[in-house]
Write a protein that holds these residues in place. Structure first.
Motif, short mmCIF file in Angstrom:
data_model
loop_
_atom_site.label_atom_id
_atom_site.label_comp_id
_atom_site.label_asym_id
_atom_site.label_seq_id
_atom_site.Cartn_x
_atom_site.Cartn_y
_atom_site.Cartn_z
N GLY A 198 0.81 -1.21 0.00
CA GLY A 198 0.00 0.00 0.00
C GLY A 198 0.84 1.25 0.00
N PHE A 199 1.88 1.29 0.84
CA PHE A 199 2.76 2.46 0.88
C PHE A 199 3.47 2.67 -0.46
N ALA A 200 3.97 1.60 -1.04
CA ALA A 200 4.67 1.70 -2.33
C ALA A 200 3.73 2.22 -3.42
N LEU A 201 2.52 1.70 -3.45
CA LEU A 201 1.55 2.13 -4.45
C LEU A 201 1.17 3.59 -4.24
N PHE A 202 0.90 3.95 -3.01
CA PHE A 202 0.53 5.32 -2.68
C PHE A 202 1.64 6.29 -3.05
N ASP A 203 2.87 5.95 -2.66
CA ASP A 203 4.02 6.80 -2.95
C ASP A 203 4.26 6.95 -4.46
N ALA A 204 3.81 5.98 -5.24
CA ALA A 204 3.97 6.02 -6.70
C ALA A 204 2.82 6.76 -7.38
N GLY A 205 1.88 7.27 -6.59
CA GLY A 205 0.76 8.02 -7.16
C GLY A 205 -0.41 7.16 -7.58
N LEU A 206 -0.39 5.89 -7.20
CA LEU A 206 -1.50 4.98 -7.51
C LEU A 206 -2.51 5.00 -6.37
N CYS A 207 -3.67 4.46 -6.60
CA CYS A 207 -4.74 4.43 -5.60
C CYS A 207 -4.89 3.01 -5.04
N PRO A 208 -4.20 2.69 -3.93
CA PRO A 208 -4.32 1.35 -3.36
C PRO A 208 -5.64 1.18 -2.61
N THR A 209 -6.30 0.05 -2.84
CA THR A 209 -7.56 -0.27 -2.18
C THR A 209 -7.48 -1.69 -1.66
N LEU A 210 -7.61 -1.86 -0.36
CA LEU A 210 -7.50 -3.18 0.26
C LEU A 210 -8.80 -3.96 0.13
#
Length: 162
Positions: free
Chosen positions: A107-119
């Motif tokens: 989640g952190f990696a996705l968020f930091d890359a500008g993506l929208c992580p959804t669990l």
């Protein structure tokens, strides 16, 4: 909505429960899916030296996916993140093993890359510290906000005609 499923460490090393593997298989059959598997390389990540255990040196994802990325620690690789960004998706659905560690790290990696992580909360299992995954789900909500369930995703897909 364009989305992809990221399956984190659903591999023999972590003994995922059958209900988890079956649920992920059902969802991954409906949308594009990629996965990570964690393999041991002590030169990259000192699991044995620091924690006294390590994942297997060879393993494979237990769910059929479009692409598998090998990682040697908690986080996702830059190659995995680049691949997901190239897909041009609006959100990345995340599920898998170790909700409060490897899944949260994704989640952190996705968020930091500008993506929208959804669990996908009902397709995740916590570590031995909290098998329910509640701690990881609460941390996810706090940091990223976006959670869903397999039923919600499947209903959205049906409405969209996918």
């Amino acid at each position: 909505m364009q989305q992809v499923l990221l399956i984190v460490d659903v591999q023999s090393t972590f003994s995922p429960p059958e209900w988890l593997v079956d649920g992920i298989r059902l969802l991954s059959a409906s949308i594009p899916a990629v996965a990570s598997v964690e393999l041991h390389d002590e030169q990259v990540t000192p699991f044995q030296r620091q924690l006294g255990w390590h994942p297997a040196s060879e393993d494979e994802c237990l769910v059929e996916v479009d692409h598998v990325f090998v990682k040697h620690g908690y986080g996702q690789t830059s190659e995995a993140i680049a691949h997901l960004k190239q897909m041009g998706v609006e959100r990345v659905l995340v599920c898998g093993m170790q909700t409060e560690t490897c899944v949260l790290a994704a989640g952190f990696a996705l968020f930091d890359a500008g993506l929208c992580p959804t669990l996908v909360t009902d397709l995740t299992v916590g570590s031995s510290l909290d098998r329910s995954g509640k701690l990881g789900i609460d941390l996810w909500k706090h940091h990223f906000g976006n959670v869903t369930s397999r039923a919600e995703v499947m209903a959205q897909l049906m409405l969209a005609g996918q």
